[in-house]
Design a protein around this motif. Structure first.
Motif, PDB file in Angstrom:
ATOM      1  N   PRO A 195       0.829  -1.213   0.000  1.00 28.17           N
ATOM      2  CA  PRO A 195       0.000   0.000   0.000  1.00 28.17           C
ATOM      3  C   PRO A 195       0.863   1.263   0.000  1.00 28.17           C
ATOM      4  CG  PRO A 195      -0.796  -1.572   1.627  1.00 28.17           C
ATOM      5  CD  PRO A 195       0.532  -2.083   1.152  1.00 28.17           C
ATOM      6  N   PRO A 196       0.499   2.279  -0.783  1.00 28.49           N
ATOM      7  CA  PRO A 196       1.280   3.522  -0.790  1.00 28.49           C
ATOM      8  C   PRO A 196       1.437   4.131   0.597  1.00 28.49           C
ATOM      9  CG  PRO A 196      -0.318   3.525  -2.580  1.00 28.49           C
ATOM     10  CD  PRO A 196      -0.620   2.318  -1.737  1.00 28.49           C
ATOM     11  N   GLU A 197       0.413   3.983   1.440  1.00 31.48           N
ATOM     12  CA  GLU A 197       0.470   4.561   2.788  1.00 31.48           C
ATOM     13  C   GLU A 197       1.619   3.960   3.595  1.00 31.48           C
ATOM     14  OE1 GLU A 197      -3.364   4.841   0.889  1.00 31.48           O
ATOM     15  OE2 GLU A 197      -2.198   3.045   1.436  1.00 31.48           O
ATOM     16  N   VAL A 198       1.848   2.655   3.411  1.00 28.04           N
ATOM     17  CA  VAL A 198       2.964   1.993   4.103  1.00 28.04           C
ATOM     18  C   VAL A 198       4.295   2.502   3.545  1.00 28.04           C
ATOM     19  CG1 VAL A 198       4.070  -0.228   4.584  1.00 28.04           C
ATOM     20  CG2 VAL A 198       1.574  -0.047   4.590  1.00 28.04           C
ATOM     21  N   ALA A 199       4.350   2.649   2.226  1.00 27.77           N
ATOM     22  CA  ALA A 199       5.569   3.161   1.597  1.00 27.77           C
ATOM     23  C   ALA A 199       5.887   4.572   2.077  1.00 27.77           C
ATOM     24  CB  ALA A 199       5.414   3.146   0.075  1.00 27.77           C
ATOM     25  N   GLY A 200       4.872   5.443   2.097  1.00 27.81           N
ATOM     26  CA  GLY A 200       5.090   6.820   2.532  1.00 27.81           C
ATOM     27  C   GLY A 200       5.596   6.899   3.950  1.00 27.81           C
ATOM     28  N   GLU A 201       5.012   6.101   4.831  1.00 29.74           N
ATOM     29  CA  GLU A 201       5.431   6.101   6.232  1.00 29.74           C
ATOM     30  C   GLU A 201       6.851   5.557   6.374  1.00 29.74           C
ATOM     31  OE1 GLU A 201       4.975   7.025  10.232  1.00 29.74           O
ATOM     32  OE2 GLU A 201       3.794   7.620   8.475  1.00 29.74           O
ATOM     33  N   THR A 202       7.191   4.532   5.622  1.00 25.36           N
ATOM     34  CA  THR A 202       8.544   3.973   5.650  1.00 25.36           C
ATOM     35  C   THR A 202       9.569   5.015   5.232  1.00 25.36           C
ATOM     36  OG1 THR A 202       7.700   1.747   5.153  1.00 25.36           O
ATOM     37  CG2 THR A 202      10.034   2.157   4.729  1.00 25.36           C
ATOM     38  N   ILE A 203       9.240   5.752   4.171  1.00 24.95           N
ATOM     39  CA  ILE A 203      10.160   6.771   3.656  1.00 24.95           C
ATOM     40  C   ILE A 203      10.350   7.890   4.665  1.00 24.95           C
ATOM     41  CG2 ILE A 203      10.440   8.545   1.876  1.00 24.95           C
ATOM     42  CD1 ILE A 203       8.888   6.502   0.010  1.00 24.95           C
ATOM     43  N   VAL A 204       9.259   8.379   5.236  1.00 23.04           N
ATOM     44  CA  VAL A 204       9.368   9.495   6.179  1.00 23.04           C
ATOM     45  C   VAL A 204      10.103   9.069   7.447  1.00 23.04           C
ATOM     46  CG1 VAL A 204       8.054  11.121   7.602  1.00 23.04           C
ATOM     47  CG2 VAL A 204       7.390  10.710   5.227  1.00 23.04           C
ATOM     48  N   ARG A 205       9.877   7.847   7.906  1.00 18.58           N
ATOM     49  CA  ARG A 205      10.637   7.360   9.059  1.00 18.58           C
ATOM     50  C   ARG A 205      12.128   7.299   8.733  1.00 18.58           C
ATOM     51  NH1 ARG A 205       6.507   3.347   9.852  1.00 18.58           N
ATOM     52  NH2 ARG A 205       7.932   1.794   8.982  1.00 18.58           N
ATOM     53  N   GLY A 206      12.453   6.889   7.516  1.00 24.51           N
ATOM     54  CA  GLY A 206      13.847   6.867   7.105  1.00 24.51           C
ATOM     55  C   GLY A 206      14.467   8.252   7.074  1.00 24.51           C
ATOM     56  N   VAL A 207      13.689   9.233   6.628  1.00 25.23           N
ATOM     57  CA  VAL A 207      14.163  10.616   6.615  1.00 25.23           C
ATOM     58  C   VAL A 207      14.404  11.100   8.037  1.00 25.23           C
ATOM     59  CG1 VAL A 207      13.491  12.996   6.075  1.00 25.23           C
ATOM     60  CG2 VAL A 207      13.090  11.168   4.400  1.00 25.23           C
ATOM     61  N   GLU A 208      13.467  10.815   8.928  1.00 25.51           N
ATOM     62  CA  GLU A 208      13.642  11.207  10.330  1.00 25.51           C
ATOM     63  C   GLU A 208      14.921  10.628  10.914  1.00 25.51           C
ATOM     64  OE1 GLU A 208       9.384  11.808  12.460  1.00 25.51           O
ATOM     65  OE2 GLU A 208       9.808   9.760  11.790  1.00 25.51           O
ATOM     66  N   ARG A 209      15.267   9.433  10.501  1.00 21.22           N
ATOM     67  CA  ARG A 209      16.463   8.761  11.018  1.00 21.22           C
ATOM     68  C   ARG A 209      17.720   9.117  10.226  1.00 21.22           C
ATOM     69  NH1 ARG A 209      13.193   3.011  11.465  1.00 21.22           N
ATOM     70  NH2 ARG A 209      11.877   3.612  13.231  1.00 21.22           N
ATOM     71  N   ARG A 210      17.573  10.023   9.269  1.00 25.44           N
ATOM     72  CA  ARG A 210      18.698  10.503   8.450  1.00 25.44           C
ATOM     73  C   ARG A 210      19.378   9.365   7.682  1.00 25.44           C
ATOM     74  NH1 ARG A 210      19.615  15.729  10.535  1.00 25.44           N
ATOM     75  NH2 ARG A 210      18.883  15.995  12.663  1.00 25.44           N
ATOM     76  N   LYS A 211      18.585   8.407   7.226  1.00 27.81           N
ATOM     77  CA  LYS A 211      19.157   7.269   6.527  1.00 27.81           C
ATOM     78  C   LYS A 211      19.626   7.683   5.129  1.00 27.81           C
ATOM     79  CE  LYS A 211      17.523   3.155   7.064  1.00 27.81           C
ATOM     80  NZ  LYS A 211      16.647   1.945   7.111  1.00 27.81           N
ATOM     81  N   ALA A 212      20.780   7.193   4.734  1.00 29.96           N
ATOM     82  CA  ALA A 212      21.306   7.489   3.406  1.00 29.96           C
ATOM     83  C   ALA A 212      20.545   6.730   2.327  1.00 29.96           C
ATOM     84  CB  ALA A 212      22.786   7.128   3.341  1.00 29.96           C
ATOM     85  N   ARG A 213      20.081   5.529   2.664  1.00 33.43           N
ATOM     86  CA  ARG A 213      19.326   4.702   1.716  1.00 33.43           C
ATOM     87  C   ARG A 213      18.117   4.118   2.431  1.00 33.43           C
ATOM     88  NH1 ARG A 213      21.867  -0.375  -1.617  1.00 33.43           N
ATOM     89  NH2 ARG A 213      22.804   1.333  -2.800  1.00 33.43           N
ATOM     90  N   VAL A 214      16.963   4.179   1.769  1.00 34.29           N
ATOM     91  CA  VAL A 214      15.745   3.594   2.321  1.00 34.29           C
ATOM     92  C   VAL A 214      15.220   2.558   1.329  1.00 34.29           C
ATOM     93  CG1 VAL A 214      13.376   4.005   3.083  1.00 34.29           C
ATOM     94  CG2 VAL A 214      15.160   5.698   3.590  1.00 34.29           C
ATOM     95  N   LEU A 215      15.136   1.319   1.778  1.00 29.64           N
ATOM     96  CA  LEU A 215      14.543   0.242   0.990  1.00 29.64           C
ATOM     97  C   LEU A 215      13.096   0.082   1.429  1.00 29.64           C
ATOM     98  CD1 LEU A 215      17.467  -2.332   1.252  1.00 29.64           C
ATOM     99  CD2 LEU A 215      16.960  -0.826  -0.673  1.00 29.64           C
ATOM    100  N   VAL A 216      12.187   0.144   0.476  1.00 25.43           N
ATOM    101  CA  VAL A 216      10.755   0.147   0.801  1.00 25.43           C
ATOM    102  C   VAL A 216      10.131  -1.164   0.368  1.00 25.43           C
ATOM    103  CG1 VAL A 216       8.562   1.327   0.485  1.00 25.43           C
ATOM    104  CG2 VAL A 216      10.690   2.647   0.490  1.00 25.43           C
ATOM    105  N   GLY A 217       9.739  -1.981   1.336  1.00 26.11           N
ATOM    106  CA  GLY A 217       9.111  -3.259   1.054  1.00 26.11           C
ATOM    107  C   GLY A 217      10.076  -4.418   1.211  1.00 26.11           C
TER     108      GLY A 217
END
Length: 279
Positions: free
Chosen positions: A230-252
């Motif tokens: 679901p896009p909602e899960v993807a969006g939340e995963t991405i924003v959590r990664g941004v909050e954690r200052r991750k250089a790479r975010v793998l979604v799914g």
């Protein structure tokens, strides 16, 4: 432990915000109290995203500044002038999310040069030009980040996706080099690799001119089967990664698994994956 990026009270520019992952990112940012400048070519979709954003913010939180902007990221002049366009409503920008993207199906020999260039003008040059336009604004922030959407096809290179793969590998390479260049500054860079997210990208993808309609429909249906998250899960995963200052975010889970397989078998992975993806 890395100090988290606090998003409350900050301002994000999100491209491709009218639907799919872009809309989901905007909603997740709004939940955290982040002001938004939403950009897309689809004005009706932008209006719907803005409505959803308003319902997503915390009940007692201060009002969010949410603006809607029709923007074609392939338009060089429009992108160059975009920071000035939004400056009246958003005096600062702390987060740039380069999410706008399109797809063209077909092998290299099937895809015309014109379609190849059209795709690159959005998927790659849109990212580069938006970054160039907003980097001076982001440097003025005390804590800023650039978030570039690549794809799982920026990790592996399936047959029949030559143009799309090339653009997403280019986004990955650009993002990683830019991150190294900005190291030590107040601007970080995150590159995102979504796997099969349930968006309309398969339906909206351009088909090679002259391709039989039945074959196009078959390929779209086969591709769509892999779009489950679901896009909602993807969006939340991405924003959590941004909050954690991750250089790479793998979604799914598929993106995580494919990144491992590619590292283990960087040349021969397609012998296994080709059969699975076509099924």
């Amino acid at each position: 432990m890395v100090d988290r990026l606090r998003l409350e009270g900050r301002t994000a520019v999100v491209t491709g915000a009218a639907s799919g992952i872009g809309r989901a990112i905007a909603i997740s940012l709004a939940r955290r109290g982040c002001h938004l400048a939403l950009a897309d070519v689809n004005e009706a979709g932008l209006a719907e995203t803005a409505r959803l954003v308003e319902t997503a913010r915390p009940g007692r939180a201060p009002a969010l500044r949410v603006s809607e902007h029709r923007l074609d990221v392939s338009d060089r002049e429009a992108v160059a002038g975009f920071p000035a366009r939004i400056a009246g409503e958003h005096p600062r920008v702390d987060l740039l999310v380069n999410n706008a993207g399109v797809a063209v199906g077909g092998t290299f020999e099937q895809v015309s040069e014109e379609d190849f260039e059209w795709l690159f003008s959005i998927n790659f040059w849109g990212v580069v030009r938006m970054t160039r336009a907003f980097l001076p604004v982001l440097r003025a922030s005390d804590d800023a980040r650039i978030v570039n959407l690549s794809s799982v096809f920026g990790l592996i290179a399936p047959a029949g996706q030559a143009a799309y793969v090339a653009s997403k590998f280019a986004v990955r390479g650009f993002s990683e080099s830019l991150r190294h260049e900005l190291e030590g500054s107040r601007v970080g860079v995150t590159v995102v690799h979504p796997g099969g997210v349930a968006t309309a990208i398969s339906e909206s993808a351009r088909a090679p001119s002259g391709a039989p309609a039945e074959e196009v429909a078959r390929q779209r249906a086969a591709f769509k089967k892999h779009l489950r998250l679901p896009p909602e899960v993807a969006g939340e995963t991405i924003v959590r990664g941004v909050e954690r200052r991750k250089a790479r975010v793998l979604v799914g889970n598929d993106a995580v698994a494919l990144s491992v397989i590619e590292r283990v078998a960087p040349v021969s992975y397609w012998k296994l994956l080709g059969r699975v993806i076509r099924e």
